[in-house]
Design an enzyme around this catalytic site. Sequence first.
Site, mmCIF file in Angstrom:
data_model
loop_
_atom_site.group_PDB
_atom_site.id
_atom_site.type_symbol
_atom_site.label_atom_id
_atom_site.label_comp_id
_atom_site.label_asym_id
_atom_site.label_seq_id
_atom_site.Cartn_x
_atom_site.Cartn_y
_atom_site.Cartn_z
ATOM 1 N N HIS A 413 37.376 4.247 -21.167
ATOM 2 C CA HIS A 413 38.079 3.234 -21.953
ATOM 3 C C HIS A 413 39.068 3.864 -22.917
ATOM 4 O O HIS A 413 40.173 3.365 -23.118
ATOM 5 C CB HIS A 413 37.062 2.376 -22.717
ATOM 6 C CG HIS A 413 36.445 1.321 -21.849
ATOM 7 N ND1 HIS A 413 35.121 0.990 -21.906
ATOM 8 C CD2 HIS A 413 36.989 0.549 -20.891
ATOM 9 C CE1 HIS A 413 34.883 0.044 -21.021
ATOM 10 N NE2 HIS A 413 35.997 -0.240 -20.386
ATOM 11 N N GLU A 655 54.064 -3.357 1.885
ATOM 12 C CA GLU A 655 53.543 -1.998 1.626
ATOM 13 C C GLU A 655 52.766 -1.463 2.815
ATOM 14 O O GLU A 655 52.172 -0.401 2.753
ATOM 15 C CB GLU A 655 52.718 -1.955 0.338
ATOM 16 C CG GLU A 655 51.700 -3.019 0.167
ATOM 17 C CD GLU A 655 50.997 -2.962 -1.194
ATOM 18 O OE1 GLU A 655 51.183 -2.001 -1.946
ATOM 19 O OE2 GLU A 655 50.235 -3.903 -1.483
ATOM 20 N N ASP A 679 52.320 2.557 -1.504
ATOM 21 C CA ASP A 679 51.491 2.405 -0.313
ATOM 22 C C ASP A 679 52.309 2.492 0.967
ATOM 23 O O ASP A 679 51.850 3.039 1.960
ATOM 24 C CB ASP A 679 50.731 1.071 -0.361
ATOM 25 C CG ASP A 679 49.451 1.199 -1.172
ATOM 26 O OD1 ASP A 679 48.731 2.184 -0.960
ATOM 27 O OD2 ASP A 679 49.192 0.334 -2.019
ATOM 28 N N CYS A 726 58.842 -2.387 -6.313
ATOM 29 C CA CYS A 726 58.034 -2.116 -7.520
ATOM 30 C C CYS A 726 57.212 -0.828 -7.426
ATOM 31 O O CYS A 726 56.360 -0.590 -8.270
ATOM 32 C CB CYS A 726 57.111 -3.294 -7.814
ATOM 33 S SG CYS A 726 55.912 -3.598 -6.512
HETATM 34 C C1 PEP Z 1 52.765 0.185 -4.336
HETATM 35 O O1 PEP Z 1 51.929 0.386 -3.455
HETATM 36 O O2 PEP Z 1 53.922 0.641 -4.292
HETATM 37 C C2 PEP Z 1 52.423 -0.616 -5.517
HETATM 38 C C3 PEP Z 1 53.322 -0.923 -6.420
HETATM 39 O O3 PEP Z 1 51.123 -0.970 -5.647
HETATM 40 P P1 PEP Z 1 49.985 -0.006 -6.253
HETATM 41 O O4 PEP Z 1 50.637 1.268 -6.692
HETATM 42 O O5 PEP Z 1 49.369 -0.776 -7.355
HETATM 43 O O6 PEP Z 1 49.093 0.150 -5.066
HETATM 44 MG MG MG Z 2 50.145 -0.836 -3.422
#
Ligand code: PEP
Ligand code: MG
Length: 818
Positions: A413, A655, A679, A726
């Site tokens: 935490h 992804e 991913d 993202c």
């Molecule tokens: C990704 O896979 O690019 C993503 C933004 O999700 P995470 O990193 O949370 O798996």
């Molecule tokens: Mg991801």
Amino acid sequence: MPRGHGWAQSTDPRCIAGAAAPTGGPLIPDRVTLLADVAEIVSRSHNLDETLNNVVDLVAKRLDADVCSLYTCGSDLTLLRLSATVGLNKDAVGRVVLRLDEGLIGLAAEGKAPVVLDHAQQHPRYKYFPETGEERFESLMAVPLMFRGMATGVLVVQTVVVRHFDQSDVNTLQTCAQLVAPVVVNAQLLSAAGQTDEERARDDASLARSGVPVASVPTDSETRKRRCKGIATARGVAIGPIHLLSVPVDLDQLSYTPGADAEQEEADLFKALHDARLELDDTRDDMEEQFGPDFAAVYQTHVQILEDKGFVSKLQTKVRENGNALEALRSVLAVYRATFERISDPYFRERVWDIEDVGRRVAEKLLGVRHEIAQVAPGSIVVVDTILPGYFARLELDKVGAIVSEHGGATSHGAIFARALEIPAVTGVVGIQQAARQGEMAIVDGSEGSVFLSPDEQLVAEYERAQKRYAVAIQHLDAMRDRPAETRDGRRIRLTANIGLPSELRLVEQHGAEGIGLFRTELLAFAHRGFPEENEQEQLYERVVRALAPRTVTIRTLDIGGDKDVADMGVGHEENPQLGCRSIRLSLEREGIFRAQLRAILRASAHGTVRILLPMVSSLEELRRARELVEDAKREVRATGGRFDPDIPVGLMIEVPSAALIADVLARECDFFSIGTNDLTQYTLAVDRTNEHVAHLYEPLHPAVLALIDRSVRAGLRAQIPVSLCGEMASNPLAVPILVGLGIEELSATPSAVPVIKEIIHGLDASDAEIDAREVRTAGTAREVQRIGARRLRKAGLLEHVDLGAWLTPIVEEAEKG
Ligand code: PEP
Ligand code: MG
């Protein structure tokens, strides 16, 4: 040749193909009642031995087996001990102890899979334990007791005549084992709490005999090295004097003279518990005011520990036994600590620090220790034993340059707090408390996980330069926070932020993000104890949505599994978790949790602009089913009179390569795409994003990844739905021009990266970026792509940019050199 099979998934029909026809024993007549009865025994369990005895008795009878035994692992998970049996010599209970690499029972635990053998004695792993008198038994079926991916014991049946156990036998036994596993785990934790020193010593001796290595303590000379390595926990660099934060109360060092009256000791201990509780209430309210409810929630978990019946009754038993309040606290804590430290799962293991924090607080109350806020020099590098949540209330956080801890890891935490507050942190630096001196200069590199003690002038100068450049750049760039991101030729790119906790909202504002492009809701489960209930979720989402309104908040539904395991969410052990039941797959399997989350998001949508983002969709069926559940959730909210946005957009993460390849089809049935390159890279290149052995192969700028991005963007444009990106790639300076060239309309990144991306976009011409993108489409290697990106940054004059040059130049030079 012994014939047998072990399998990871009992439902795999291939596992029993080719097996001989049953040669003995009837088929199980009433599996359902067996399971119901085991469930009943388990639900009434008060005493582990009695429960296990009842279970083996019942299983042996109903499966018509000659033997049924239960072996349980000690809290260290390295030794199995016979804990209950019918059919074997009862005297062997507690005496037969084996390592996981011993015998067929060990094989089931070690392999975390059933072991099923018609002729057990012919198997090379067969081991004879004379105490059990088991040589008469022929066939064996052993299944592990799995709990959160850990084998905590083994349930086994044996028969005198040869018997072939089929798939449904295995399923039944596995279900029994599943029912029993939580009881065993609870009992392990609790009984460990009640272990005597002799018992512990006996366990340690068996451990030593079993050859399990004992952790080595580094020598002084090792810890005095200038560079101490630890776990990179919170990014950023700090240079400053060391402040050794003294352990407020070192339970192990304290001398304490108990009063003569044992009753008084008990009363004192309970008063200390009560006072600690009052103090925690205050701290929680304080933290809530300063940093928000997700910080406060951690203190609430501490209150829960204080009120935990097991914890309190252990203390009571101990204090009555020894008439010494501190000793009682000390011994209960020591056992909890030892128990948790042996757990292999890092998330679960690191909860030990919460218990530790609570224990110290109680000790302080007992001894009447009062805390002043620690006086630290500005920019101090605070060295602690472990980053406990309690320390955040005792420090003037604006004077803390960085935090370094001797123990603990990145998911405690305290570590989560440090990240949310943007305080650079390195954890698990073994020996740092001994090696560092009060006031000594040090450098902390939180991204690298390094601490340099008494660095030479040259190193300080290097880090100072980098730090200043970065700080000046960020300050300057932050000052431009209200300017939209637009290329020189007028292409507008939306820049949004990725967050995981509502407390990060502060950073979203500070760095000028235009909304939330990705709210990773699973992080709430790390900050809270398990995933919050529906109404708590609703409040958390509402808080973010209101704060950002009218800007958009894209809330991603739970993305658990893979590298993100969460306690209590029941992601069982999987051989291949990245390809397993994670993310949307788990949500569709656990509709109850998913629906609750959707309802909470819908209700929050009444207070601003919200989009629902579905992670890891790999097929059209998944998208359709998820959308059906969204519609169901809308009906449910409507039925309770709740308000929500009826047109709430539902989009999906691209992804998984399959989603990119059918992006045209998916685009027709969803409202937006968000490309998750973290991913997408791992699945396209078959490189586990968490495996350091293949880290050099993890390359988001690989042309194959870019081809899938390109395809998805075009599909989005054709269907006229927005496409954002993202993953971490959004904040890679070399990638930004290329992504603009490919037609991405929105980039969502960690808040502190937003200003830098904005400046790069300001320096670009979209038409040039499009030319680069054409070249990228024919590139063969990641290197070529990097060079194209680097060339654009150079040509756009960004390297001469006052604030960006020093920041980008090393990246560009590195890319051009390769
Ligand atoms: C990704 O896979 O690019 C993503 C933004 O999700 P995470 O990193 O949370 O798996
Ligand atoms: Mg991801």
